[in-house]
Design an enzyme around this catalytic site. Structure first.
Site, PDB file in Angstrom:
ATOM      1  N   GLU A 113       0.895  -1.205   0.060  1.00  0.00           N
ATOM      2  CA  GLU A 113      -0.045  -0.237   0.085  1.00  0.00           C
ATOM      3  C   GLU A 113       0.970   1.251   0.014  1.00  0.00           C
ATOM      4  O   GLU A 113       0.219   2.347   0.457  1.00  0.00           O
ATOM      5  CB  GLU A 113      -0.915  -0.092   1.246  1.00  0.00           C
ATOM      6  CG  GLU A 113      -2.019  -0.895   1.213  1.00  0.00           C
ATOM      7  CD  GLU A 113      -3.021  -0.995   0.062  1.00  0.00           C
ATOM      8  OE1 GLU A 113      -3.005   0.134  -0.828  1.00  0.00           O
ATOM      9  OE2 GLU A 113      -3.775  -1.826  -0.406  1.00  0.00           O
ATOM     10  N   GLY A 114       1.963   1.334  -0.600  1.00  0.00           N
ATOM     11  CA  GLY A 114       2.966   2.444  -0.603  1.00  0.00           C
ATOM     12  C   GLY A 114       3.981   2.360   0.090  1.00  0.00           C
ATOM     13  O   GLY A 114       3.747   2.295   1.587  1.00  0.00           O
TER      14      GLY A 114
END
Length: 607
Positions: free
Chosen positions: A459-460
């Site tokens: 998620e980053g």
């Protein structure tokens, strides 16, 4: 155990989540129904998930060339979750949901992350998938796909990354071409044939449900067969593992989606993680190769649709990291209370005839436990605060909704990254408290660390969150979001200054806020993004510590005159964070403020 009591305090005494029942969307609920949801989820997590967390780790998914095998308790657990109604917890009553506030939904899901984050991932991914379709799908797509997922009959995934394009989604190569002349007439959506490869797909293949609904990012080529460069050309498609009709029934035909292999991970092993091939020709729906996919939204709006759910997804990642940290904290706290070793300092302590004392009596063990407590309880406050802002954004007054949106802009990179870094550190400290035992599989703390290490990546990554924070969030709209956050912090400081016992912490927070503001201005003083953003990650670390110090002070403010052990523990954790953690921001901000060029100028050959 500490977690539920802390959770109830943060929801009720700090955030006053019960006041949300005064709003029309949540009017059918009460403090009692919120508590009942938490009780139910706590019970399911304790009975169906936690006892099998180790099993899901040691018996990781296996692929025999045809099927992916998972331990039977995983199926039982996810079905119990589905039967609880939590898959549709925040959805409208008309959609079969419970219309719960986001903050209550997140709090309830925290129990599953703590009990077995890998087993719980199948349900969490499904809920996110279906929620996206409820927001961006056609009415029929919502009926056929989203609502069937909410029922637990089908599960869902998100297929973003590719082998050659991890975080760089603009470089994806999966293509979607119209499926014949009548492609736009399919009632399930404009029908395309997808061909390409997707990597790191959690829950991409299993037999826990009747079907798997993949949400796939792909590019639609132009008339010359060229893909639009960058992110503008990315579209989103529903690609079911088994083809279905408009009544949500399987047609009996397998879609052209094939498992190429499983990724074998450090932790998080209970969730299958897959390389999926779309359109390789192993299956031929309609007599030809190419995975059939149905367009969601408009062509070229794939990332816009996907980012609709990104805020809640990143809060969920941060909360998952918190709960793994909490699990390790509770395990090491219990061990430290029982493990006798060593004696008091001084002459008497050298007498071997004297009884040893529990290691929790040693100052350094208290330091490690206090650090864990400050990280996990502070991280829990951060995640719940951001979830509460989601509720403000959706159901508050126009002014409150606008303010919540501004705060979320700067807090989302923090809520994803800060727990992912510091609750992993909490897990490391839990191993240290147990000593050699902590390094063995006889105790669960080593698994918590392995499971948690993923959260700094998906998620980053940290680097991406830092670029987002310093490169976009703190400077957008003339710095309005940063100013809004500073206003909240200043209000907390003002309240603390009225309490002699907290005034010193208030002054320290005010000084730290000024230091971050000054470093932000100096970082951007030349207007050169490359020089500024070379130190975005240290900036993210300093900013995160500032936010956590603020939340700890705000929590301490809310304790009032309470003097019981619970309140004293919270104050001690706040004091620890200010004494041991907040001073670290000076070193992080120093390289930011002077735009330290070392990492930017380092040559690859010098390594």
């Amino acid at each position: 155990m500490p977690m539920r009591k802390t959770l109830d305090f943060l929801l009720t005494d700090w955030l006053h989540a019960q006041d949300l029942t005064q709003r029309p969307r949540f009017a059918e609920h009460s403090a009692e129904t919120f508590s009942a949801v938490l009780d139910t989820c706590e019970k399911i997590a304790a009975e169906k998930f936690a006892p099998f967390n180790r099993l899901s780790d040691t018996q990781e998914p296996q692929f025999d060339g045809e099927r992916v095998h998972l331990p039977e308790p995983t199926r039982v657990a996810v079905q119990a979750y589905a039967e609880s109604g939590m898959l549709a917890a925040a959805q409208d009553f008309e959609a079969g949901g419970m219309q719960l506030p986001c903050v209550i939904e997140m709090a309830a899901n925290a129990f599953f992350s703590k009990a077995s984050v890998a087993m719980g991932a199948y349900a969490m991914l499904t809920s996110g998938n279906a929620g996206l379709l409820m927001a961006h799908g056609t009415p029929l797509q919502r009926e056929v796909f989203a609502k069937t997922e909410f029922s637990g009959r089908w599960f869902g995934t998100m297929c973003l990354s590719e082998p050659q394009a991890g975080s760089s989604l603009s470089d994806i190569l999966t293509r979607a071409t119209p499926d014949g002349e009548g492609f736009a007439a399919d009632p399930l959506g404009a029908r395309y044939r997808l061909r390409g490869n997707k990597m790191w797909i959690s829950a991409g293949e299993h037999e826990l449900s009747e079907n798997i609904v993949h949400l796939v990012l792909a590019k639609i080529p132009d008339e010359q067969g060229r893909l639009t460069p960058g992110a503008r050309g990315i579209s989103l498609f529903i690609v079911p593992k088994h083809l279905v009709d408009t009544q949500a029934q399987l047609t009996g035909e397998r879609n052209d989606v094939a498992l190429a292999g499983l990724n074998h991970k450090l932790g998080f092993r209970g969730t299958s993680n897959c390389l999926l091939n779309f359109g390789e020709g192993k299956f031929t729906p309609g007599g030809q190769s190419g995975a059939i996919g149905y367009l969601v939204g408009q062509p070229g709006e794939g990332l816009k649709c996907m980012f609709h759910m990104m805020n809640e997804a990143r809060i969920g990642v941060g909360l998952g990291a918190v709960m793994l940290g909490f699990a390790g904290y509770e395990a090491s706290l219990d061990y430290a209370r029982q493990r006798p070793q060593g004696r008091p300092m001084g002459v008497a302590g050298k007498d071997p005839s004297q009884p040893q004392r529990p290691i929790i009596e040693h100052a350094d063990v208290k330091r490690m436990l206090l650090a864990q407590k400050s990280y996990v309880e502070g991280g829990l406050a951060l995640a719940l605060y951001c979830a509460h802002l989601i509720d403000e954004q959706h159901t508050g007054t126009p002014e409150a909704a606008q303010a919540a949106g501004q705060l979320l802009e700067v807090l989302i990179p923090v809520v994803k990254s800060w727990p992912s870094e510091w609750c992993v550190e909490a897990n490391s400290l839990a191993i240290q408290v147990l000593g050699g035992y902590g390094y063995t599989r006889d105790f669960p703390v080593e698994q918590y660390w392995r499971d948690n290490r993923l959260n700094m990546i998906h998620e980053g990554t940290h680097g991406i969150q830092g670029l987002d924070l310093l490169g976009r969030k703190v400077v957008m709209n003339g710095g309005q979001a940063l100013q809004a956050l500073a206003g909240r912090m200043q209000a907390t400081v003002a309240r603390a200054l009225e309490d002699e016992s907290l005034a010193g912490l208030g002054r320290a927070l005010a000084a730290a806020l000024a230091e971050v503001g000054s470093a932000t201005q100096k970082a951007w003083s030349t207007g050169e993004p490359e020089a500024t953003l070379a130190n975005a990650t240290p900036y993210l670390q300093a900013f995160g510590h500032l936010v956590l110090a603020w939340l700890w002070l705000d929590v301490a403010n809310s304790l009032g005159a309470r003097s019981d052990d619970f309140a004293q523990g919270k104050r001690a954790a706040a004091r620890y964070f200010f004494a041991y953690e907040l001073p670290k921001i000076g070193a992080w901000l120093a390289v930011v403020a002077r735009r330290e060029p070392l990492c930017r100028e380092m040559q690859a050959d010098w390594f």
